[in-house]
Enzyme design. Structure first.
Site, PDB file in Angstrom:
ATOM      1  N   HIS A 193      58.538 101.167 -21.757  1.00  0.00           N
ATOM      2  CA  HIS A 193      59.043  99.804 -21.958  1.00  0.00           C
ATOM      3  C   HIS A 193      58.217  99.050 -23.000  1.00  0.00           C
ATOM      4  O   HIS A 193      57.189  98.461 -22.670  1.00  0.00           O
ATOM      5  CB  HIS A 193      59.016  99.038 -20.630  1.00  0.00           C
ATOM      6  N   GLU A 238      58.811  96.258 -24.334  1.00  0.00           N
ATOM      7  CA  GLU A 238      58.786  94.807 -24.100  1.00  0.00           C
ATOM      8  C   GLU A 238      57.630  94.408 -23.202  1.00  0.00           C
ATOM      9  O   GLU A 238      57.292  93.228 -23.100  1.00  0.00           O
ATOM     10  CB  GLU A 238      60.118  94.335 -23.509  1.00  0.00           C
ATOM     11  N   SER A 293      65.851  97.950 -12.919  1.00  0.00           N
ATOM     12  CA  SER A 293      65.676  99.405 -12.848  1.00  0.00           C
ATOM     13  C   SER A 293      65.251  99.879 -11.464  1.00  0.00           C
ATOM     14  O   SER A 293      65.326 101.064 -11.157  1.00  0.00           O
ATOM     15  CB  SER A 293      64.639  99.869 -13.882  1.00  0.00           C
ATOM     16  N   ASN A 346      58.829 102.879 -15.779  1.00  0.00           N
ATOM     17  CA  ASN A 346      59.539 102.792 -14.507  1.00  0.00           C
ATOM     18  C   ASN A 346      60.753 103.708 -14.560  1.00  0.00           C
ATOM     19  O   ASN A 346      61.840 103.293 -14.955  1.00  0.00           O
ATOM     20  CB  ASN A 346      59.970 101.351 -14.234  1.00  0.00           C
ATOM     21  N   CYS A 363      64.263 103.465 -22.030  1.00  0.00           N
ATOM     22  CA  CYS A 363      64.316 103.961 -20.659  1.00  0.00           C
ATOM     23  C   CYS A 363      65.663 104.629 -20.344  1.00  0.00           C
ATOM     24  O   CYS A 363      65.932 105.706 -20.856  1.00  0.00           O
ATOM     25  CB  CYS A 363      63.983 102.831 -19.685  1.00  0.00           C
TER      26      CYS A 363
END
Length: 357
Positions: free
Chosen positions: A332, A334, A45, A289, A247
């Site tokens: 995110h 994860e 990203s 992000n 995202c």
């Protein structure tokens, strides 16, 4: 060796060269994480961007290659206040400077990164040049710096071909827009066969795989630029297959549903961003992000409801779609690197799949 950071507004900073001794122009973003620099460097990203780490000491636990989020470094450059020359960790395999050199990533140390973060917060997103050449007249390189744009980056980071990375009784198609390794790991841990498909894969090809679910991954760049991908997502919506977006995947789904996105002044980058679940009122700390968000005024309440909202600036962080097995989040879950507060969202995805079956 001395190195220099030149901003498009004419500001310049002198420091020490780290990593590769080459010149790079890129978009600058600051990340507020205290750790996780390897995961940040290998997060696709960040393609097209150089990262300013606001935490003052980076590299103190070295490089543990097992923690990489992809097989390559996609960050264009690294800007730190102080670089640790020694990695103090029983897992470390090399120091961060060596890792940067091996991956041809330039950087600069010895600059006031918190001041840089303040400049970006005040002036908005800026481009910059990392160089070891001292320009006597900075004005001569400013046009080159200002002209830089982050474009067509999804094509640069996506997989080359369709491939399966696990086995299981149920199948998930993972659209790779720049997917982090741990997204697939969370699906594998839940017993799924994960089929990674490139960003340009036609929807009809994925639907023909008879998958149980589809995950739209994270990725770099302006989501509105991905017009062909958005067209394919519209076809995926019609299939009725459960979809989870993370995202960039979250943004692309919104665009496919007719909503709009906009660029934030300086984006969200770090592992300490609070998000509120508007359904149950719980607040979670998340890894983020992104420079773009869904424009709240463009959301059709008859199509979707806001699921998560950013506590700091009230931007949209998640959507649930009415009458459709589709859920998406901007952050995110994860959590690499970052807190594991929202890992349960993978179980929410599993629940959608089981309900459809």
């Amino acid at each position: 060796m001395k190195a220099y950071l030149i901003l498009e507004n004419g500001d310049s900073f002198e420091g020490i060269s780290i990593g590769a001794k080459r010149e790079v122009v890129s978009e600058l973003v600051f990340n507020t994480s205290m750790s996780g620099y390897l995961e940040i460097l290998t997060d696709p990203s960040y393609a097209g961007q150089s990262v300013i780490m606001t935490y003052p000491l980076i590299g103190n636990y070295g490089v543990c290659l097992e923690d990489q989020e992809s097989s390559s470094v996609f960050t264009e450059g690294l800007i730190v206040s102080e670089l640790s020359r020694i990695g103090s960790n029983f897992r470390t395999e090399m120091d961060l400077d060596t890792y940067l050199k091996l991956n041809d990533i330039p950087g600069i140390a010895g600059v006031d990164t918190r001041h840089l973060a303040k400049v970006i917060r005040q002036k908005g997103c800026l481009n910059g040049m990392i160089t070891t050449q001292k320009y006597e007249n900075i004005q001569e390189v400013l046009p080159q710096i200002k002209a830089y744009k982050v474009e067509h980056v999804v094509e640069k980071v996506t997989s080359d071909s369709i491939h399966t990375i696990s086995s299981g009784n149920k199948k998930i198609a993972l659209y790779d827009f720049g997917a982090k390794r741990n997204i697939a790991e969370h699906l594998i841990k839940r017993g799924y066969e994960v089929i990674v498909v490139p960003a340009s894969t036609p929807a009809k090809k994925v639907i023909a795989m008879n998958v149980d679910g589809i995950l739209l991954s994270n990725g770099p760049g302006d989501p509105s630029e991905c017009t062909e991908i958005i067209g394919e997502i519209k076809q995926l919506i019609k299939s009725g297959i459960p979809i989870f977006g993370i995202c960039l995947g979250h943004q692309l789904m919104a665009l496919a549903q007719g909503f709009k996105t906009e660029k934030l002044k300086y984006g969200h980058h770090g592992a300490n961003h609070p998000v509120k679940n508007l359904i149950n009122g719980h607040v979670y700390i998340s890894t983020q992000n992104h420079n773009y968000v869904i424009k709240e005024s463009s959301i059709d309440a008859s199509i979707a409801k806001v699921w998560f909202m950013n506590v700091n600036d009230q931007t949209i962080e998640g959507l649930k779609y009415h009458g459709q097995p589709i859920q998406t989040v901007q952050f995110h879950p994860e959590a690499c690197a970052g807190p594991q507060d929202t890992e349960f969202l993978f179980d929410e995805f599993t629940k959608m799949i089981e309900e459809r079956r």
